[in-house]
Design a protein around this motif. Structure first.
Motif, mmCIF file in Angstrom:
data_model
loop_
_atom_site.group_PDB
_atom_site.id
_atom_site.type_symbol
_atom_site.label_atom_id
_atom_site.label_comp_id
_atom_site.label_asym_id
_atom_site.label_seq_id
_atom_site.Cartn_x
_atom_site.Cartn_y
_atom_site.Cartn_z
ATOM 1 N N PHE A 1 -1.896 -4.062 3.980
ATOM 2 C CA PHE A 1 -1.867 -4.103 2.518
ATOM 3 C C PHE A 1 -3.269 -3.986 1.920
ATOM 4 O O PHE A 1 -3.443 -3.419 0.848
ATOM 5 N N SER A 2 -4.258 -4.513 2.632
ATOM 6 C CA SER A 2 -5.637 -4.559 2.125
ATOM 7 C C SER A 2 -6.522 -3.460 2.683
ATOM 8 O O SER A 2 -7.674 -3.325 2.260
ATOM 9 N N ASP A 3 -6.025 -2.677 3.642
ATOM 10 C CA ASP A 3 -6.841 -1.670 4.346
ATOM 11 C C ASP A 3 -8.058 -2.306 5.018
ATOM 12 O O ASP A 3 -9.150 -1.736 5.050
ATOM 13 N N ASN A 4 -7.845 -3.484 5.601
ATOM 14 C CA ASN A 4 -8.905 -4.217 6.300
ATOM 15 C C ASN A 4 -8.766 -4.115 7.814
ATOM 16 O O ASN A 4 -9.433 -4.826 8.557
ATOM 17 N N THR A 5 -7.930 -3.201 8.295
ATOM 18 C CA THR A 5 -7.594 -3.149 9.712
ATOM 19 C C THR A 5 -8.812 -2.928 10.598
ATOM 20 O O THR A 5 -8.911 -3.485 11.695
ATOM 21 N N HIS A 6 -9.762 -2.114 10.147
ATOM 22 C CA HIS A 6 -10.956 -1.863 10.965
ATOM 23 C C HIS A 6 -11.720 -3.152 11.238
ATOM 24 O O HIS A 6 -12.242 -3.352 12.339
ATOM 25 N N ASN A 7 -11.790 -4.042 10.242
ATOM 26 C CA ASN A 7 -12.461 -5.323 10.448
ATOM 27 C C ASN A 7 -11.647 -6.232 11.352
ATOM 28 O O ASN A 7 -12.203 -6.983 12.166
ATOM 29 N N SER A 8 -10.342 -6.177 11.221
ATOM 30 C CA SER A 8 -9.478 -6.959 12.091
ATOM 31 C C SER A 8 -9.748 -6.610 13.555
ATOM 32 O O SER A 8 -9.904 -7.490 14.410
ATOM 33 N N HIS A 9 -9.825 -5.316 13.856
ATOM 34 C CA HIS A 9 -10.088 -4.869 15.226
ATOM 35 C C HIS A 9 -11.509 -5.228 15.653
ATOM 36 O O HIS A 9 -11.735 -5.660 16.790
ATOM 37 N N ASP B 1 0.873 -1.172 0.000
ATOM 38 C CA ASP B 1 0.000 0.000 0.000
ATOM 39 C C ASP B 1 0.909 1.220 0.000
ATOM 40 O O ASP B 1 1.528 1.558 1.002
ATOM 41 N N LEU B 2 0.992 1.882 -1.154
ATOM 42 C CA LEU B 2 1.899 3.026 -1.327
ATOM 43 C C LEU B 2 1.184 4.350 -1.173
ATOM 44 O O LEU B 2 1.719 5.401 -1.544
ATOM 45 N N ASN B 3 -0.021 4.317 -0.574
ATOM 46 C CA ASN B 3 -0.823 5.535 -0.475
ATOM 47 C C ASN B 3 -0.595 6.322 0.807
ATOM 48 O O ASN B 3 -1.186 7.394 0.984
ATOM 49 N N GLY B 4 0.224 5.806 1.689
ATOM 50 C CA GLY B 4 0.482 6.525 2.928
ATOM 51 C C GLY B 4 -0.787 6.742 3.717
ATOM 52 O O GLY B 4 -1.546 5.807 3.992
ATOM 53 N N ALA C 1 -5.738 1.018 -1.081
ATOM 54 C CA ALA C 1 -4.979 -0.133 -0.608
ATOM 55 C C ALA C 1 -3.923 -0.501 -1.645
ATOM 56 O O ALA C 1 -3.667 0.261 -2.587
ATOM 57 N N GLY C 2 -3.285 -1.658 -1.486
ATOM 58 C CA GLY C 2 -2.303 -2.106 -2.460
ATOM 59 C C GLY C 2 -2.944 -2.385 -3.809
ATOM 60 O O GLY C 2 -4.124 -2.726 -3.886
ATOM 61 N N GLN C 3 -2.182 -2.236 -4.860
ATOM 62 C CA GLN C 3 -2.711 -2.390 -6.223
ATOM 63 C C GLN C 3 -1.824 -3.312 -7.051
ATOM 64 O O GLN C 3 -1.409 -2.970 -8.159
ATOM 65 N N ARG C 4 -1.561 -4.508 -6.545
ATOM 66 C CA ARG C 4 -0.739 -5.454 -7.314
ATOM 67 C C ARG C 4 -1.480 -5.809 -8.609
ATOM 68 O O ARG C 4 -2.659 -6.182 -8.577
ATOM 69 N N PRO C 5 -0.810 -5.747 -9.760
ATOM 70 C CA PRO C 5 -1.479 -6.118 -11.021
ATOM 71 C C PRO C 5 -1.618 -7.630 -11.136
ATOM 72 O O PRO C 5 -0.744 -8.383 -10.694
ATOM 73 N N VAL C 6 -2.694 -8.073 -11.729
ATOM 74 C CA VAL C 6 -2.902 -9.508 -11.892
ATOM 75 C C VAL C 6 -1.840 -10.119 -12.794
ATOM 76 O O VAL C 6 -1.534 -11.320 -12.701
#
Length: 454
Positions: A327-335, A218-221, A226-231
């Motif tokens: 990497f996925s910006d899923n932290t809120h769900n993790s918590h 995730d290079l968006n600071g 979130a991360g944008q890995r190409p397929v």
């Protein structure tokens, strides 16, 4: 970047009176996610079980202890089922790399996190879980150990020789003067590479290694995204981007296989059908020892781990490198699901992704027989924590989404308030957990605060 993801329990007793004064409970309740149904359970959240009422008949302490093991088995079995679905989605992606299959694999990973995060309250107090979980959930990690990273803004543990090893691009790894053969990216090799060179930032396996491979950095600071890995990173042949697509696929497949195998082992540890496993060892203990493990797990996840390591550290340092599912910006769900897991143990109920419910004799019912006012207080505190975590979850998923890495940005007062409210609620419920411990015969709980003050 990295910090210790395990720590030694500190014998620091938390003052319940201080904790109870640390939080403002005047916020309006926020509705929980609706209950899952059989038809849409895979896309729904577990039902709110906070309104369960204590049984009218006497509760057996032995039954409460046994049901704790039943809950653990149900949660880990659900985590295994979700990991198997993730493994299947990854196999489909690797067989036919396209945008739809990449998105399906990402969604399967997000679903797999729901039951696993609810399992973490079993970690503290149960050494069989604590000694095992690092291979599945260690974080933060120096992702340059695994694959390519953007050199300009790559933060990693200082002095970590493995931080830029890039196992996918290199078939040998040299750390501390020793050269290791990494030509075959097997599950066993990946497991052996965890903490190589003595650095806990060297994480080669588990949910977060898979997350990095599916999303990329995730290079968006502190900005949205979130991360944008190409397929095309998984396409074989000339269409491959960033090189070594065959090894990237092999790595992802091996990591997924190991995740499933590890969860299968843990399911067996809690099964009532296997002799000589951890469940049998646990239930041979005096019930007060089991209650100590239950409440210590609830309190330590509440305070030292979730409020401290996973929220307070990131907020005070304004460090998006310290968010859990970074990497996925899923932290809120993790918590959120960590909080739900704590509540599940006290109420004795767990709803799986398919909508099925495991429920039975609970600590809540036992405490209600002995001290109904205290039982209600802890139930109310657990509700307040879930309300605060729901605010965080809804803020991160709304139209103007503010994900956790955006909440911790310098100067984001709204985000800081959301996180601090959750921290305060977690601290308050820990005080009530300590009081409950005394009621059920646990002399000294001392939940782990990981060196944080609240």
């Amino acid at each position: 970047m990295a910090r210790t993801f395990r720590y030694t329990t500190l014998a620091l007793t938390i003052s319940a009176a201080v904790l109870l004064s640390a939080c403002d409970n005047n916020q309006d309740p926020v509705a929980q996610s609706p209950a899952a149904t059989t038809s849409d359970a895979a896309q729904s959240q577990p039902a709110d079980n906070t309104n369960a009422t204590p049984a009218a008949t006497a509760i057996s302490e032995a039954d409460v202890a046994s049901h704790y093991a039943d809950l653990a088995h149900a949660v880990y079995l659900d985590a295994l089922t979700a990991a198997q679905a993730l493994d299947k989605a990854i196999a489909t992606l690797l067989a036919e790399p396209n945008e739809a299959n990449l998105e399906a694999a990402r969604q399967a990973w997000l679903q797999a996190r729901i039951p696993y995060q609810q399992s973490e309250a079993f970690r503290f107090g149960n050494a069989v879980v604590d000694d095992w979980e690092g291979q599945l959930n260690a974080w933060p990690l120096d992702e340059g150990l695994i694959d390519y990273v953007a050199a300009d803004d790559y933060q990693h543990e200082l002095g970590n020789e493995g931080a830029t090893a890039n196992l996918i691009a290199n078939q040998t790894l040299t750390i501390g003067g020793e050269t290791l053969d990494a030509s075959e990216l097997s599950s066993q090799l990946l497991a052996d590479l965890n903490e190589i060179g003595g650095s806990e930032a060297n994480v080669a396996t588990g949910y977060h290694a898979i997350e990095f491979l599916l999303w990329g950095q995730d290079l968006n600071g502190f900005e949205a995204g979130a991360g944008q890995r190409p397929v095309t990173d998984f396409v074989q042949g000339e269409a491959c981007t960033n090189g070594n697509c065959d090894r990237r696929a092999a790595y992802l497949s091996a990591a997924s296989e190991l995740l499933v195998n590890d969860l299968q082992w843990m399911v067996g540890q809690w099964s009532a059908d296997e002799a000589g496993n951890y469940r049998a060892e646990l239930l041979a203990l005096p019930t007060q020892d089991v209650f100590q493990k239950m409440l210590f797990g609830m309190g330590s996840l509440s305070l030292g781990e979730l409020a401290g390591e996973r929220m307070k550290v990131a907020l005070e340092a304004n460090s998006y490198e310290d968010e859990h599912d970074c990497f996925s910006d899923n932290t809120h769900n993790s918590h959120y699901y960590n909080g739900k897991g704590i509540q599940n143990i006290y109420l004795g109920s767990y709803q799986a992704l398919d909508g099925s419910v495991t429920s039975g004799p609970s600590l809540s019912a036992l405490v209600a027989e002995k001290n109904p006012e205290l039982d209600q207080r802890l139930r109310d505190d657990l509700d307040s924590t879930m309300e605060a975590l729901t605010v965080m979850k809804e803020a991160a998923e709304g139209e103007s989404a503010m994900t956790f890495d955006m909440m911790i940005a310098p100067g984001n007062e709204t985000g800081a308030t959301i996180i601090n409210d959750a921290i305060a609620a977690l601290a308050q419920q820990t005080g009530s957990i300590e009081q409950v411990a005394a009621v059920v015969g646990v002399d000294s709980l001392q939940p782990d605060d990981a060196g944080h003050s609240f």
